[in-house]
Design a protein around this motif. Sequence first.
Motif, PDB file in Angstrom:
ATOM      1  N   MET A 144      13.042 114.317  45.851  1.00  0.00           N
ATOM      2  CA  MET A 144      14.095 114.266  44.534  1.00  0.00           C
ATOM      3  C   MET A 144      14.179 112.297  44.626  1.00  0.00           C
ATOM      4  SD  MET A 144      14.908 117.143  42.501  1.00  0.00           S
ATOM      5  CE  MET A 144      13.664 117.086  43.088  1.00  0.00           C
ATOM      6  N   VAL A 145      14.034 112.192  46.283  1.00  0.00           N
ATOM      7  CA  VAL A 145      14.380 110.753  46.462  1.00  0.00           C
ATOM      8  C   VAL A 145      13.356 109.888  45.132  1.00  0.00           C
ATOM      9  CG1 VAL A 145      14.492 108.630  48.640  1.00  0.00           C
ATOM     10  CG2 VAL A 145      16.000 111.192  48.208  1.00  0.00           C
ATOM     11  N   ALA A 146      11.547 110.821  46.093  1.00  0.00           N
ATOM     12  CA  ALA A 146      10.573 110.137  45.525  1.00  0.00           C
ATOM     13  C   ALA A 146      11.226 110.082  43.969  1.00  0.00           C
ATOM     14  CB  ALA A 146       9.562 110.806  45.964  1.00  0.00           C
ATOM     15  N   ALA A 147      11.574 110.611  43.330  1.00  0.00           N
ATOM     16  CA  ALA A 147      11.418 110.887  42.118  1.00  0.00           C
ATOM     17  C   ALA A 147      12.198 110.526  40.954  1.00  0.00           C
ATOM     18  CB  ALA A 147      11.369 113.014  41.290  1.00  0.00           C
ATOM     19  N   PHE A 148      13.139 110.394  41.395  1.00  0.00           N
ATOM     20  CA  PHE A 148      14.642 109.792  40.596  1.00  0.00           C
ATOM     21  C   PHE A 148      14.106 108.063  41.611  1.00  0.00           C
ATOM     22  CE2 PHE A 148      14.763 114.532  40.666  1.00  0.00           C
ATOM     23  CZ  PHE A 148      15.134 114.365  38.712  1.00  0.00           C
ATOM     24  N   MET A 149      13.753 107.280  41.840  1.00  0.00           N
ATOM     25  CA  MET A 149      14.550 106.534  42.769  1.00  0.00           C
ATOM     26  C   MET A 149      14.341 104.984  41.606  1.00  0.00           C
ATOM     27  SD  MET A 149      13.894 104.023  46.074  1.00  0.00           S
ATOM     28  CE  MET A 149      14.457 105.077  47.023  1.00  0.00           C
ATOM     29  N   ILE A 150      13.216 105.157  41.153  1.00  0.00           N
ATOM     30  CA  ILE A 150      12.585 104.426  40.153  1.00  0.00           C
ATOM     31  C   ILE A 150      13.710 104.680  38.669  1.00  0.00           C
ATOM     32  CG2 ILE A 150      11.119 103.239  37.798  1.00  0.00           C
ATOM     33  CD1 ILE A 150       9.366 103.802  40.729  1.00  0.00           C
ATOM     34  N   PRO A 151      13.832 105.504  37.883  1.00  0.00           N
ATOM     35  CA  PRO A 151      14.846 105.702  37.188  1.00  0.00           C
ATOM     36  C   PRO A 151      16.601 105.362  37.735  1.00  0.00           C
ATOM     37  CG  PRO A 151      13.192 108.325  37.142  1.00  0.00           C
ATOM     38  CD  PRO A 151      13.322 107.066  38.494  1.00  0.00           C
ATOM     39  N   ALA A 152      17.280 105.802  38.854  1.00  0.00           N
ATOM     40  CA  ALA A 152      17.784 105.618  39.372  1.00  0.00           C
ATOM     41  C   ALA A 152      17.867 104.066  39.102  1.00  0.00           C
ATOM     42  CB  ALA A 152      18.740 106.389  40.216  1.00  0.00           C
ATOM     43  N   GLY A 153      17.529 103.018  39.665  1.00  0.00           N
ATOM     44  CA  GLY A 153      17.717 101.772  39.309  1.00  0.00           C
ATOM     45  C   GLY A 153      17.371 101.720  37.889  1.00  0.00           C
ATOM     46  N   ARG A 154      16.522 101.922  37.306  1.00  0.00           N
ATOM     47  CA  ARG A 154      17.075 101.640  35.835  1.00  0.00           C
ATOM     48  C   ARG A 154      18.508 101.768  34.982  1.00  0.00           C
ATOM     49  NH1 ARG A 154      15.901  98.498  31.486  1.00  0.00           N
ATOM     50  NH2 ARG A 154      15.228  99.697  30.123  1.00  0.00           N
ATOM     51  N   LEU A 155      18.443 102.956  35.881  1.00  0.00           N
ATOM     52  CA  LEU A 155      20.026 103.174  35.314  1.00  0.00           C
ATOM     53  C   LEU A 155      20.678 102.331  35.792  1.00  0.00           C
ATOM     54  CD1 LEU A 155      21.974 105.778  33.441  1.00  0.00           C
ATOM     55  CD2 LEU A 155      21.867 106.539  35.474  1.00  0.00           C
ATOM     56  N   ALA A 156      21.240 101.513  36.946  1.00  0.00           N
ATOM     57  CA  ALA A 156      21.240 101.115  37.634  1.00  0.00           C
ATOM     58  C   ALA A 156      21.597  99.921  36.383  1.00  0.00           C
ATOM     59  CB  ALA A 156      21.382 101.406  38.770  1.00  0.00           C
ATOM     60  N   ASP A 157      20.591  99.650  36.099  1.00  0.00           N
ATOM     61  CA  ASP A 157      20.564  98.402  35.562  1.00  0.00           C
ATOM     62  C   ASP A 157      21.575  98.111  34.122  1.00  0.00           C
ATOM     63  OD1 ASP A 157      19.175  96.850  37.200  1.00  0.00           O
ATOM     64  OD2 ASP A 157      17.531  97.113  36.679  1.00  0.00           O
ATOM     65  N   ARG A 158      21.342  99.256  33.675  1.00  0.00           N
ATOM     66  CA  ARG A 158      22.343  99.853  32.257  1.00  0.00           C
ATOM     67  C   ARG A 158      23.874  99.968  32.625  1.00  0.00           C
ATOM     68  NH1 ARG A 158      19.235 101.837  27.824  1.00  0.00           N
ATOM     69  NH2 ARG A 158      17.535 101.207  27.773  1.00  0.00           N
ATOM     70  N   VAL A 159      24.581 100.933  33.403  1.00  0.00           N
ATOM     71  CA  VAL A 159      25.627 101.653  33.783  1.00  0.00           C
ATOM     72  C   VAL A 159      26.580 100.406  34.812  1.00  0.00           C
ATOM     73  CG1 VAL A 159      25.050 103.634  32.827  1.00  0.00           C
ATOM     74  CG2 VAL A 159      25.555 103.383  35.365  1.00  0.00           C
ATOM     75  N   GLY A 160      25.994  99.213  35.215  1.00  0.00           N
ATOM     76  CA  GLY A 160      26.421  98.610  36.217  1.00  0.00           C
ATOM     77  C   GLY A 160      26.370  99.787  37.653  1.00  0.00           C
ATOM     78  N   ARG A 161      25.454  98.347  38.382  1.00  0.00           N
ATOM     79  CA  ARG A 161      25.323  98.955  40.044  1.00  0.00           C
ATOM     80  C   ARG A 161      26.529  99.836  41.189  1.00  0.00           C
ATOM     81  NH1 ARG A 161      22.789  93.365  39.255  1.00  0.00           N
ATOM     82  NH2 ARG A 161      20.582  93.877  38.515  1.00  0.00           N
ATOM     83  N   LYS A 162      27.564  98.824  41.464  1.00  0.00           N
ATOM     84  CA  LYS A 162      29.202  99.422  42.164  1.00  0.00           C
ATOM     85  C   LYS A 162      29.212 100.568  41.267  1.00  0.00           C
ATOM     86  CE  LYS A 162      30.097  94.515  43.245  1.00  0.00           C
ATOM     87  NZ  LYS A 162      31.047  93.866  43.221  1.00  0.00           N
ATOM     88  N   ARG A 163      28.973 100.938  39.599  1.00  0.00           N
ATOM     89  CA  ARG A 163      29.749 102.345  39.479  1.00  0.00           C
ATOM     90  C   ARG A 163      28.267 103.039  39.976  1.00  0.00           C
ATOM     91  NH1 ARG A 163      30.286 101.277  32.753  1.00  0.00           N
ATOM     92  NH2 ARG A 163      31.831 100.837  34.286  1.00  0.00           N
TER      93      ARG A 163
END
Length: 193
Positions: free
Chosen positions: A62-81
């Motif tokens: 799960m870490v390997a599969a979702f790390m890049i999409p999670a980074g992209r999501l962080a750019d969209r919704v905010g890293r701290k949030r």
Amino acid sequence: MSAIRPIRWTGAQRSSYLLLVAPGLLVAIDSSVLLLAIPSLNTALKPTAAESIWINDIYGFMVAAFMIPAGRLADRVGRKRLLLVACGLFAGASVAAAFSISATMLIVARGTIGIAASAIIPCCIAVIRDVFADERQRSVAMGMWTAFFAVGVAVGPLIGGLLLSELLVGFRLPHRRPRRCAGHPPRPEVHSR
């Protein structure tokens, strides 16, 4: 020849850094904490061979599969949030994993922990980049964060073994005593004559 100038962090940078090291350390510990717990889990939950492999490996998948999409999501919704949401999800799924009553429940909880961890890692790195604008400070902060992460992976089995052997003696197998683990007093034993 110029003298090496010491790196000075402000109070806000120090506190931000400590708040970023903690989740990174927990993610690292969780990646290896089950290595010594597998025999106890096999005894308690009676998983099949395939379920036992999934219990151990689902986190990394799960870490390997979702790390890049999670980074992209962080750019969209905010890293701290996203970091706060991921830490909450990590904590909630960890509690669910601790109270798992079946192998399937543990696999789902570990998968959820892995998805949360996949968001925590890029968010921590991105926030470190934001907090430390100076390139030299950022290099030291990233190096130290990586070192703490490596220490977490190394001490994960030790912490898992300690939790199983010393600290959670009555808590080890919560599915055998669900009422007691939920904070209820144990039922009185009834003896038939």
